[in-house]
Motif scaffolding. Structure first.
Motif, PDB file in Angstrom:
ATOM      1  N   ASN A   1      39.059  37.404  45.053  1.00 54.09           N
ATOM      2  CA  ASN A   1      39.209  38.619  44.249  1.00 54.09           C
ATOM      3  C   ASN A   1      40.677  38.887  43.943  1.00 54.09           C
ATOM      4  OD1 ASN A   1      39.372  41.647  43.755  1.00 54.09           O
ATOM      5  ND2 ASN A   1      37.147  41.359  43.844  1.00 54.09           N
TER       6      ASN A   1
ATOM      7  N   GLU B   1      43.172  36.718  43.969  1.00 50.99           N
ATOM      8  CA  GLU B   1      43.705  35.676  43.085  1.00 50.99           C
ATOM      9  C   GLU B   1      43.278  35.926  41.641  1.00 50.99           C
ATOM     10  OE1 GLU B   1      45.899  33.492  43.748  1.00 50.99           O
ATOM     11  OE2 GLU B   1      45.973  33.826  45.915  1.00 50.99           O
ATOM     12  N   GLU B   2      42.036  36.359  41.449  1.00 52.04           N
ATOM     13  CA  GLU B   2      41.557  36.652  40.096  1.00 52.04           C
ATOM     14  C   GLU B   2      42.358  37.795  39.477  1.00 52.04           C
ATOM     15  OE1 GLU B   2      37.453  37.996  37.749  1.00 52.04           O
ATOM     16  OE2 GLU B   2      37.456  37.748  39.934  1.00 52.04           O
ATOM     17  N   ARG B   3      42.629  38.828  40.261  1.00 48.48           N
ATOM     18  CA  ARG B   3      43.388  39.974  39.749  1.00 48.48           C
ATOM     19  C   ARG B   3      44.835  39.582  39.429  1.00 48.48           C
ATOM     20  NH1 ARG B   3      40.462  44.751  40.672  1.00 48.48           N
ATOM     21  NH2 ARG B   3      38.555  44.347  41.836  1.00 48.48           N
TER      22      ARG B   3
ATOM     23  N   ARG C   1      45.835  36.668  38.455  1.00 51.26           N
ATOM     24  CA  ARG C   1      45.797  35.921  37.182  1.00 51.26           C
ATOM     25  C   ARG C   1      45.613  36.866  36.004  1.00 51.26           C
ATOM     26  NH1 ARG C   1      42.493  32.501  40.272  1.00 51.26           N
ATOM     27  NH2 ARG C   1      40.623  33.382  39.290  1.00 51.26           N
ATOM     28  N   ASN C   2      44.657  37.785  36.133  1.00 51.19           N
ATOM     29  CA  ASN C   2      44.358  38.695  35.016  1.00 51.19           C
ATOM     30  C   ASN C   2      45.562  39.563  34.655  1.00 51.19           C
ATOM     31  OD1 ASN C   2      41.764  37.708  34.944  1.00 51.19           O
ATOM     32  ND2 ASN C   2      40.856  39.437  36.033  1.00 51.19           N
ATOM     33  N   LEU C   3      46.316  39.960  35.659  1.00 49.91           N
ATOM     34  CA  LEU C   3      47.468  40.838  35.437  1.00 49.91           C
ATOM     35  C   LEU C   3      48.763  40.066  35.224  1.00 49.91           C
ATOM     36  CD1 LEU C   3      46.593  43.515  38.144  1.00 49.91           C
ATOM     37  CD2 LEU C   3      46.505  43.827  35.665  1.00 49.91           C
ATOM     38  N   ASN C   4      48.674  38.739  35.331  1.00 47.49           N
ATOM     39  CA  ASN C   4      49.837  37.879  35.126  1.00 47.49           C
ATOM     40  C   ASN C   4      51.006  38.310  36.001  1.00 47.49           C
ATOM     41  OD1 ASN C   4      51.279  35.740  33.996  1.00 47.49           O
ATOM     42  ND2 ASN C   4      52.121  37.014  32.354  1.00 47.49           N
TER      43      ASN C   4
END
Length: 225
Positions: free
Chosen positions: A10, A12-14, A16-19
């Motif tokens: 979770n 790691e996904e955030r 990536r999404n937020l760069n």
């Protein structure tokens, strides 16, 4: 129960999404008192914090047992707590908020408008779209009872310079433990009005004292009404 793999994936996904390389705050948005005996998810988040992926770790209180997170605060597990605190729901001021001050835990206030009723925009005949959670929250005579109490608050703040939304926000911000308030926003106009409230003069002590008299212990709304 927040397994480690779920939390890591979770985060790691955030990221990536937020760069970004690091999240400012990550809060678990549910908790239960029983988990205090083995707060494994918070151990995992502390690891992620040590790895530089999180700056702060927090939890959001369960609405019917908000004091269940007090032990977490005292034991150093959390940096922030998201709590329900408003003119009606004042129980956190008895223990949770003072403990936050003692332990230097940041407080993020949610539901400051009590699902909108403390803005004064509802009447006893207001309706909500099908599937809207407010149909359950204000089921039966709940909305009428809430509106009657809001009208008493409206009379209390007459001449104060605050309208109802401003009074609700300033009441929550007045507690020294409060770090921030996250009100519901459905339009640009509401966003601008909510932000502007922070620039208004602090609420006078005599008005704060009057509004404390509007605390309302609803529990579970008395079994379905």
């Amino acid at each position: 129960r927040y397994p480690e793999k779920y939390l890591r994936d979770n985060v790691e996904e955030r990221l990536r999404n937020l760069n970004t390389d690091c999240l400012d705050v990550l809060q678990l948005h549910t908790w239960t008192r029983a988990w205090n005996r083995n707060p494994k998810p918070l151990e995992v988040l502390r690891k992620l914090q040590a790895e530089g992926k999180l700056r702060a770790v927090g939890v959001s209180t369960p609405e019917q047992d908000q004091d269940s997170v007090v032990d977490l605060m005292r034991q150093g597990w959390v940096d922030t707590v998201q709590v329900i605190y408003n003119i009606f729901e004042q129980e956190p001021a008895a223990e949770l908020l003072p403990v936050a001050q003692e332990t230097n835990v940041g407080i993020i206030v949610r539901v400051v408008f009590d699902e909108g009723v403390l803005t004064g925009k509802y009447t006893k005949d207001s309706t909500f779209p099908e599937g809207d959670f407010r149909n359950n929250y204000f089921a039966g005579d709940r909305l009428e009872r809430a509106v009657q109490r809001v009208e008493k608050i409206r009379a209390e703040i007459a001449g104060s310079g605050y309208d109802l939304p401003q009074a609700a926000l300033k009441f929550a911000l007045a507690h020294p433990a409060t770090s921030s308030v996250i009100p519901g926003i459905r339009s640009i106009q509401q966003a601008e009005a909510n932000v502007a409230a922070a620039e208004l003069p602090d609420m006078p002590d005599d008005l704060l004292l009057k509004l404390r008299g509007h605390a309302w212990r609803r529990a579970f709304w008395y079994g379905g009404k």
